[in-house]
Scaffold this motif. Structure first.
Motif, PDB file in Angstrom:
ATOM      1  N   ILE A 150       0.698  -1.307  -0.108  1.00 19.70           N
ATOM      2  CA  ILE A 150      -0.282   0.144   0.106  1.00 19.70           C
ATOM      3  C   ILE A 150       0.941   1.168  -0.001  1.00 19.70           C
ATOM      4  O   ILE A 150       1.888   1.468   1.104  1.00 19.70           O
ATOM      5  N   ALA A 151       0.894   2.462  -0.747  1.00 18.14           N
ATOM      6  CA  ALA A 151       1.390   3.181  -1.129  1.00 18.14           C
ATOM      7  C   ALA A 151       1.519   4.594  -0.419  1.00 18.14           C
ATOM      8  O   ALA A 151      -0.616   4.644  -0.456  1.00 18.14           O
ATOM      9  N   GLY A 152       1.494   5.232   0.470  1.00 20.58           N
ATOM     10  CA  GLY A 152       1.357   6.132   1.661  1.00 20.58           C
ATOM     11  C   GLY A 152       2.201   7.745   0.940  1.00 20.58           C
ATOM     12  O   GLY A 152       2.660   7.430   1.216  1.00 20.58           O
ATOM     13  N   GLU A 153       1.070   8.976   0.992  1.00 23.01           N
ATOM     14  CA  GLU A 153       1.278  10.086   0.718  1.00 23.01           C
ATOM     15  C   GLU A 153       1.261  11.087   2.372  1.00 23.01           C
ATOM     16  O   GLU A 153       0.432  10.502   2.742  1.00 23.01           O
ATOM     17  N   ALA A 154       1.738  11.876   2.454  1.00 25.05           N
ATOM     18  CA  ALA A 154       2.519  12.027   3.252  1.00 25.05           C
ATOM     19  C   ALA A 154       2.483  14.024   3.649  1.00 25.05           C
ATOM     20  O   ALA A 154       3.595  13.942   2.283  1.00 25.05           O
ATOM     21  N   ARG A 155       0.673  14.394   3.282  1.00 24.32           N
ATOM     22  CA  ARG A 155       1.125  15.940   3.433  1.00 24.32           C
ATOM     23  C   ARG A 155       0.512  16.988   4.470  1.00 24.32           C
ATOM     24  O   ARG A 155       0.553  16.093   5.055  1.00 24.32           O
ATOM     25  N   GLY A 156       0.567  17.733   4.406  1.00 24.00           N
ATOM     26  CA  GLY A 156       0.014  18.465   5.399  1.00 24.00           C
ATOM     27  C   GLY A 156       0.433  20.878   5.034  1.00 24.00           C
ATOM     28  O   GLY A 156       0.953  20.792   4.009  1.00 24.00           O
ATOM     29  N   ARG A 157      -0.159  21.205   5.825  1.00 21.95           N
ATOM     30  CA  ARG A 157      -0.334  22.669   6.107  1.00 21.95           C
ATOM     31  C   ARG A 157       0.044  22.901   7.127  1.00 21.95           C
ATOM     32  O   ARG A 157      -0.386  22.740   8.529  1.00 21.95           O
ATOM     33  N   TYR A 158       0.629  23.855   7.384  1.00 18.43           N
ATOM     34  CA  TYR A 158       0.085  25.176   9.007  1.00 18.43           C
ATOM     35  C   TYR A 158      -0.993  25.728   8.220  1.00 18.43           C
ATOM     36  O   TYR A 158      -1.627  26.709   6.964  1.00 18.43           O
ATOM     37  N   ARG A 159      -1.010  25.823   9.431  1.00 17.97           N
ATOM     38  CA  ARG A 159      -3.157  26.606   9.692  1.00 17.97           C
ATOM     39  C   ARG A 159      -2.667  27.565  10.956  1.00 17.97           C
ATOM     40  O   ARG A 159      -2.914  26.957  11.955  1.00 17.97           O
ATOM     41  N   LYS A 160      -3.584  28.582  10.757  1.00 13.36           N
ATOM     42  CA  LYS A 160      -3.700  29.437  11.790  1.00 13.36           C
ATOM     43  C   LYS A 160      -4.815  29.666  12.456  1.00 13.36           C
ATOM     44  O   LYS A 160      -5.337  30.239  12.865  1.00 13.36           O
ATOM     45  N   GLY A 188      -1.535  -0.451 -12.423  1.00 14.92           N
ATOM     46  CA  GLY A 188      -2.423  -1.997 -12.225  1.00 14.92           C
ATOM     47  C   GLY A 188      -3.375  -1.544 -11.023  1.00 14.92           C
ATOM     48  O   GLY A 188      -3.826  -2.513 -10.374  1.00 14.92           O
ATOM     49  N   ASP A 189      -4.048  -0.171 -10.875  1.00 10.90           N
ATOM     50  CA  ASP A 189      -4.609   0.056  -9.789  1.00 10.90           C
ATOM     51  C   ASP A 189      -4.225  -0.060  -8.423  1.00 10.90           C
ATOM     52  O   ASP A 189      -4.734  -0.587  -7.825  1.00 10.90           O
ATOM     53  N   HIS A 190      -2.727   0.350  -7.842  1.00 14.17           N
ATOM     54  CA  HIS A 190      -2.396   0.500  -6.849  1.00 14.17           C
ATOM     55  C   HIS A 190      -3.019   0.169  -5.741  1.00 14.17           C
ATOM     56  O   HIS A 190      -3.714   2.157  -5.879  1.00 14.17           O
ATOM     57  N   SER A 191      -2.824  -0.027  -4.439  1.00 13.23           N
ATOM     58  CA  SER A 191      -3.575   0.411  -3.459  1.00 13.23           C
ATOM     59  C   SER A 191      -2.821   1.463  -2.987  1.00 13.23           C
ATOM     60  O   SER A 191      -1.152   1.567  -3.441  1.00 13.23           O
ATOM     61  N   TYR A 192      -3.595   2.449  -2.623  1.00 10.44           N
ATOM     62  CA  TYR A 192      -2.791   3.578  -1.681  1.00 10.44           C
ATOM     63  C   TYR A 192      -3.814   4.972  -1.043  1.00 10.44           C
ATOM     64  O   TYR A 192      -4.856   4.281  -0.830  1.00 10.44           O
ATOM     65  N   PHE A 193      -2.951   5.508  -0.104  1.00 10.07           N
ATOM     66  CA  PHE A 193      -4.379   6.088   0.844  1.00 10.07           C
ATOM     67  C   PHE A 193      -2.668   7.700   1.107  1.00 10.07           C
ATOM     68  O   PHE A 193      -1.990   7.289   0.647  1.00 10.07           O
ATOM     69  N   MET A 194      -3.864   8.536   1.430  1.00 10.72           N
ATOM     70  CA  MET A 194      -3.085   9.467   1.859  1.00 10.72           C
ATOM     71  C   MET A 194      -3.366  10.737   3.132  1.00 10.72           C
ATOM     72  O   MET A 194      -4.155  10.793   3.324  1.00 10.72           O
ATOM     73  N   SER A 195      -2.441  10.749   3.663  1.00  7.39           N
ATOM     74  CA  SER A 195      -2.571  11.312   5.655  1.00  7.39           C
ATOM     75  C   SER A 195      -2.594  13.211   4.991  1.00  7.39           C
ATOM     76  O   SER A 195      -1.137  12.729   3.881  1.00  7.39           O
ATOM     77  N   TRP A 196      -3.236  14.147   6.112  1.00  2.00           N
ATOM     78  CA  TRP A 196      -2.895  15.311   4.792  1.00  2.00           C
ATOM     79  C   TRP A 196      -2.831  15.814   6.631  1.00  2.00           C
ATOM     80  O   TRP A 196      -3.876  16.341   7.499  1.00  2.00           O
ATOM     81  N   VAL A 197      -1.768  16.431   6.964  1.00  2.21           N
ATOM     82  CA  VAL A 197      -1.188  16.930   8.594  1.00  2.21           C
ATOM     83  C   VAL A 197      -1.602  18.164   8.638  1.00  2.21           C
ATOM     84  O   VAL A 197      -1.888  19.269   7.990  1.00  2.21           O
ATOM     85  N   TYR A 198      -2.296  19.385   9.933  1.00  5.22           N
ATOM     86  CA  TYR A 198      -2.609  20.416   9.837  1.00  5.22           C
ATOM     87  C   TYR A 198      -1.888  20.873  11.325  1.00  5.22           C
ATOM     88  O   TYR A 198      -2.079  20.263  11.983  1.00  5.22           O
ATOM     89  N   VAL A 199      -1.205  21.766  11.399  1.00  6.18           N
ATOM     90  CA  VAL A 199      -0.455  21.888  12.384  1.00  6.18           C
ATOM     91  C   VAL A 199      -0.536  23.501  12.956  1.00  6.18           C
ATOM     92  O   VAL A 199      -0.409  24.176  12.158  1.00  6.18           O
TER      93      VAL A 199
END
Length: 393
Positions: A150-160, A188-199
């Motif tokens: 399973i592929a994982g994508e880590a992204r995020g944003r600073y939020r005031k 080939g329709d590889h399994s994946y998900f994404m997490s998006w962090v807010y700090v």
């Protein structure tokens, strides 16, 4: 055990890179402090200098920004964070991003450290690298579970903003989901998900996005609260137009803030450029496992010997406790240690958390050991760590 406020989204890719997403649950995601430190300790170039004292210094710095009393929501010292230079803010935020991505994989897909393999897409072993494109859009981490990778994508944003979790999808989230959908189809329709962090000043939170075709998340959601009114409403995603490139006040990935600007002056600051997990770095003529073992041996050689004999499962351990006091009085102590050889398989993360009862947090991957404890708690004895990690009872 600490937690972060989390939402789980389902999303359905549709034609021409478009799609829709909707919230299916809210809850508290368990997060281990030792895992946050451990992920950074793994991010090293194994073909250069490897030194355990450097890892100690980075662990002290990272935990100096963390506010995490046992059983409470994970927080970052916001005032210290916005007063820090941009590259230090990135270091702290990126460690949090990769740590929460791994926590999501443990909760949603039953990935287990020590039992299941973990790769970085920036440093895939040769047999795997032939299966994935080497350029263009790629996720961050590859989690290996019995059902498949399973592929994982880590992204995020600073939020005031006071409301840490936005009510609607961000333009950057819509764009990235469309890109990941295209990547999956090309593999080939590889399994994946994404997490998006807010700090931000309101704390730390995370959105987790799972494709509609995936059944993962159902077990986790049985323990979570029902969705709020309006959560189930579909929200479109896809490549946004030029007029919605980043949203008001957003910081584009390739643009630096104005000279002298603080993080609080910007509505959002993307967490990008996550460091590869160096333990999977490949050398052309040798397998990565061999390189990793040599690096662990070098770490073991540079580690300070404990004042008293230290063993886990009969294996010698080197390491020492250091205080996370870079920003004032320490809230945590941390030990980054190395075992002389590979240990037996350990128990699952939730079981380890239950056994430690908030007195400490421990993480073990291969020969690398990380233990974090509140300064007010006594140091765990080696037999306590051994029981927490290995005892089958």
């Amino acid at each position: 055990m600490n937690t972060v406020n989390a939402r789980v989204w389902r999303f359905e890719p549709r034609s021409s890179g478009q799609g829709a997403a909707w919230i299916i649950g809210r809850g508290q995601l368990p997060v281990g402090l030792a895992r946050l430190v451990h992920i950074n300790a793994l991010a090293c170039d194994l073909q250069s200098v490897v030194d355990l004292q450097t890892k100690e210094l980075e662990a002290r710095l990272l935990l100096s920004y963390v506010v995490a009393p046992a059983g409470s929501p994970l927080q970052l010292d916001h005032q210290s964070l916005i007063a820090s230079s941009r590259h230090i803010r990135s270091f702290v935020s990126e460690c949090a991003g990769l740590g929460l991505l791994t926590a999501a994989s443990e909760a949603l897909f039953s990935w287990t450290d020590g039992a299941h393999e973990l790769n970085s897409f920036d440093a895939l072993p040769r047999p795997l690298s032939k299966s994935y494109q080497s350029s263009g859009v790629r996720p961050d981490l590859l989690f290996h579970v019995p059902e498949g990778p399973i592929a994982g994508e880590a992204r995020g944003r600073y939020r005031k903003q006071k409301a840490l979790l936005p009510k609607r999808l961000l333009a950057e989230q819509r764009r990235r989901l469309a890109q990941l959908t295209t990547w999956s189809a090309a593999h080939g329709d590889h399994s994946y998900f994404m997490s998006w962090v807010y700090v931000g000043p309101a704390g730390v939170a995370v959105d987790i996005f799972i494709p509609e075709a995936s059944g993962s998340g159902d077990t986790l959601l049985t323990d979570w609260a029902d969705t709020e009114d309006g959560d189930s409403q579909e929200q479109p995603f896809g490549e946004p137009g030029a007029d919605a490139a980043s949203g008001p006040g957003a910081l584009p990935t390739n643009q630096k803030p104005p000279a002298g600007a603080m993080a609080s002056d910007v509505a959002s600051e993307e967490i990008t450029g996550l460091e590869p997990l160096g333990l999977m770095v490949e050398e052309p003529t040798r397998p990565p496992q061999e390189i990793a073992e040599e690096a662990m041996s070098r770490l073991y050689a540079t580690a300070p010997e404990p004042a008293q004999e230290a063993t886990l499962a009969g294996i010698s351990v080197r390491g020492r406790w250091v205080r996370a006091d870079a920003l004032g009085p320490a809230k945590h102590e941390v030990m980054v240690g190395v075992l002389a050889e590979r240990p037996p398989r350990q128990v699952a993360m939730r079981e380890r958390m239950a056994r430690s009862e908030g007195r400490f947090d421990v993480c073990l991957d291969g020969r690398l050991l990380t233990v974090v404890r509140p300064v007010a708690a006594p140091k765990p004895e080696w037999h306590q760590l051994e029981r927490t990690l290995f005892d089958p009872r």
